[in-house]
Design an enzyme around this catalytic site. Structure first.
Site, PDB file in Angstrom:
ATOM      1  N   MET A 251       6.158   7.896  17.328  1.00 24.29           N
ATOM      2  CA  MET A 251       5.836   8.838  16.255  1.00 24.29           C
ATOM      3  C   MET A 251       4.432   9.427  16.339  1.00 24.29           C
ATOM      4  O   MET A 251       4.222  10.586  15.987  1.00 24.29           O
ATOM      5  CB  MET A 251       6.035   8.161  14.903  1.00 24.29           C
TER       6      MET A 251
ATOM      7  N   ASP B 121       4.211   1.063  11.659  1.00 25.72           N
ATOM      8  CA  ASP B 121       2.952   0.441  11.245  1.00 25.72           C
ATOM      9  C   ASP B 121       2.768  -0.964  11.808  1.00 25.72           C
ATOM     10  O   ASP B 121       1.663  -1.510  11.757  1.00 25.72           O
ATOM     11  CB  ASP B 121       2.868   0.389   9.716  1.00 25.72           C
TER      12      ASP B 121
ATOM     13  N   LYS C 170       0.823  -1.215   0.000  1.00 25.22           N
ATOM     14  CA  LYS C 170       0.000   0.000   0.000  1.00 25.22           C
ATOM     15  C   LYS C 170       0.855   1.262   0.000  1.00 25.22           C
ATOM     16  O   LYS C 170       0.639   2.188  -0.800  1.00 25.22           O
ATOM     17  CB  LYS C 170      -0.917   0.003   1.220  1.00 25.22           C
ATOM     18  N   ASN C 171       1.838   1.331   0.898  1.00 23.07           N
ATOM     19  CA  ASN C 171       2.619   2.563   1.029  1.00 23.07           C
ATOM     20  C   ASN C 171       3.497   2.814  -0.194  1.00 23.07           C
ATOM     21  O   ASN C 171       3.779   3.969  -0.528  1.00 23.07           O
ATOM     22  CB  ASN C 171       3.469   2.512   2.301  1.00 23.07           C
TER      23      ASN C 171
ATOM     24  N   ARG D  35      -4.986  10.615   2.808  1.00 23.47           N
ATOM     25  CA  ARG D  35      -3.760  11.335   3.122  1.00 23.47           C
ATOM     26  C   ARG D  35      -2.734  11.204   2.004  1.00 23.47           C
ATOM     27  O   ARG D  35      -1.949  12.111   1.750  1.00 23.47           O
ATOM     28  CB  ARG D  35      -3.161  10.817   4.437  1.00 23.47           C
TER      29      ARG D  35
ATOM     30  N   ASP E 231      -5.826   8.475   8.732  1.00 25.32           N
ATOM     31  CA  ASP E 231      -5.986   7.845  10.039  1.00 25.32           C
ATOM     32  C   ASP E 231      -6.289   8.832  11.156  1.00 25.32           C
ATOM     33  O   ASP E 231      -5.926   9.999  11.089  1.00 25.32           O
ATOM     34  CB  ASP E 231      -4.696   7.108  10.429  1.00 25.32           C
TER      35      ASP E 231
END
Length: 436
Positions: free
Chosen positions: A341, A319, A22-23, A97, A121
Site C-alpha cells: 500500500m 500497520d 488510535k485508528n 492526517r 506519516d
C-alpha cells in the site's frame, strides 16, 4: 526534540493492558459533530494524534468534559464552522492526517467542509480521492483553492446514491458513511472497508439513530435519517499495539501477558505471528506469549519461503508489517515482507541492517528477512523514527539489541503509543526519555 535511550538485552516480563484504538478514535471523535446531544466516549488513548483532534474540536466550540484520563463527554451544540477555514485550523490540522475525518460529519450536518493538505506519516502518498469522489456522488461540490491551500466542499442537498469505491479505504469509507447518514434517500457503498474499527463506528451511529445495514461486510446500505442523537461508546483495544507487544515479547526472549485484548476482533493477526513460530496462548480475553528459545518461520507446503503481505480486512493490516519484519530478525528461517500500500514504508530497514540484521531490500515494497536464530544479537546504534510504526519497530529492535541505542524523533512514536516508555519500564525495559 526528545529521544529514547534504550539499553537492550532485558527480557520483558509481566502484564500489560493495551490502550484504546488510535485508528478508531479518529473516526469516533469526528462523529460527535453529527449531533447536538451529548456523546460519552470511553477508553480514549492519551496520544498526540487523538489529543490534537480533541483540541481541534474544542477550538470549534465543541464542549469537552474530561471525566477521567480515558473518558470524555462531547457536545457539539454550538459549532463554529468558520474556524474550519482559519489559518489556525490549517496549521493544526495539517499536522494530523486524521483531521480529514471531520469533513464527512460537517457535510452531513452543516452542508459544507474544508480539508487542508493532509499531514501525518512520511510513508508515501496517501490520497484523498476516495473521500472526495464519494462526497461528490452524494451531491457535494468540490474545489481546490491554490491560494488558501484548502479543499472546499459544499452540499446544499445531499442525496443517497449507489457507489463502488475504487479502493476499500478505511478512512474513506468512514467519511462517506458519516456524510451519508443524514442524506435523503438510500446510499449503498460497495467495496467498503469492513475493519473492526469501521464496524464500531457504524454500530455507534446506529445507536445514535442511523440506519446502516451490512456492517462487517463490504456492502453497506445506509438509509438517510433527519436527526442523530447522543449515545455512549467504548473503543476497542488497539490491535496494532497488541501486535507490537507480541513482537516485543518474542524479540526480547520475554514472557508477556496482554490483558483484555478483544481477541474476537483481531482477525488473522494472531495467525500471522504464529506463522513466524511465536507461541500464543489464549485465556479468556488475554494473550500470553511465553518465553521461547527459538521461534521458527513456517514454510509453504511445497517448501516455498513464507510471504506476509498487507491486504484489506479481513486480510492482514499494513500497520503491522513493520512489526512482523523486525520480529522475524531473530527467527529461524526466512520470510518475504511485501508492503503493497505505501511505497516508502520499508525504508527504515537500513537502520536495522546497521544494527546487524540480515535483510535484503528488494525494492520499495519488498524485503527479505533472513533470521539470525538468536545466534547473533543486534547492536545498539543511534537512529531516527520516520513514522509511527517504523518507530516502534526500531524500539523493538533496540530493546533486543546489545548495548545502547538512541531513537530520535520519538514524537512519531508518541503520536500512536501512550506512555510507552513508562509502560515498558514496568515490564523490565531499560528505557528513558531524554531531551535534545
Amino acid at each position: 526534540m526528545h529521544s529514547f535511550e534504550v539499553r537492550g538485552g532485558k527480557k520483558l516480563q509481566g502484564e500489560i493492558i493495551p490502550q484504546g484504538a488510535k485508528n478508531e478514535a479518529l473516526q469516533i471523535l469526528s462523529a460527535v459533530l453529527l449531533t447536538p446531544e451529548k456523546v460519552t466516549i470511553t477508553n480514549i488513548p492519551d496520544i498526540l494524534d487523538v489529543n490534537l483532534l480533541i483540541e481541534l474540536l474544542q477550538e470549534m466550540n465543541v464542549k469537552v468534559e474530561r471525566t477521567s484520563r480515558d473518558t470524555a463527554i462531547f457536545q457539539a451544540d454550538n459549532v463554529n464552522i468558520d474556524y474550519l477555514h482559519s489559518d489556525d485550523y490549517k496549521k493544526k490540522s495539517g499536522r494530523l492526517r486524521g483531521s480529514v475525518m471531520l469533513a464527512g460529519p460537517m457535510l452531513s450536518r452543516y452542508r459544507k467542509a474544508f480539508i487542508p493538505k493532509p499531514g501525518g506519516d512520511k510513508i508515501g502518498r496517501r490520497r484523498l480521492d476516495t473521500h472526495i469522489i464519494g462526497f461528490e456522488k452524494l451531491g457535494a461540490n468540490f474545489d481546490y483553492n491554490n491560494e488558501d491551500g484548502f479543499f472546499h466542499l459544499s452540499a446544499p442537498h445531499l442525496h443517497g446514491t449507489n457507489m463502488l469505491l475504487d479502493e476499500p479505504s478505511v478512512t474513506g469509507t468512514a467519511n462517506i458513511v458519516m456524510a451519508a447518514v443524514m442524506a435523503s434517500g438510500t446510499t449503498t457503498i460497495y467495496n467498503a472497508a469492513c475493519e473492526p474499527y469501521l464496524q464500531q463506528l457504524c454500530k455507534m451511529l446506529n445507536r445514535m439513530g442511523a440506519k446502516i445495514s451490512g456492517i462487517g461486510s463490504n456492502l453497506l446500505t445506509i438509509e438517510g435519517v433527519t436527526y442523530l442523537g447522543g449515545t455512549e461508546h467504548r473503543m476497542l483495544p488497539d490491535m496494532i499495539e497488541i501486535g507490537s507487544f507480541i513482537g516485543m515479547a518474542a524479540m526480547t526472549h520475554g514472557d508477556i501477558t496482554i490483558k483484555n485484548a478483544s481477541i474476537d476482533n483481531l482477525g488473522i493477526i494472531p495467525e500471522k505471528f504464529r506463522q513466524l513460530g511465536i507461541q500464543l496462548e489464549f485465556t479468556g480475553d488475554d494473550i500470553h506469549i511465553p518465553s521461547q528459545d527459538i521461534y521458527e518461520v513456517q514454510r509453504y507446503l511445497d517448501g516455498g519461503v513464507l510471504t506476509i503481505y498487507d491486504h484489506p480486512w479481513p486480510g492482514f493490516t499494513p500497520d503491522l508489517l513493520s512489526i512482523v519484519l523486525v520480529t522475524a530478525i531473530q527467527a529461524r528461517g526466512s520470510v518475504l515482507i511485501h508492503q503493497k500500500m505505501f511505497e516508502s514504508r520499508l525504508f527504515f530497514v537500513d537502520k536495522l541492517i546497521d544494527m546487524g540484521a540480515q535483510i535484503i531490500l528488494c525494492d520499495p515494497h519488498r524485503a527479505v528477512v533472513i533470521g539470525l536464530e538468536r545466534e547473533q544479537k543486534l547492536r545498539g546504534i543511534t537512529m531516527s523514527s520516520p513514522d509511527i510504526r517504523a518507530g516502534v519497530s526500531l524500539l523493538i529492535a533496540a530493546l533486543s539489541a546489545e548495548g545502547k541505542s538512541v531513537i530520535q524523533n520519538i514524537e512519531q512514536i508518541d503520536r500512536g503509543y501512550q506512555y510507552i516508555d513508562d509502560r515498558l519500564r514496568k515490564l523490565g525495559a531499560d528505557i528513558k526519555r531524554v531531551e535534545g
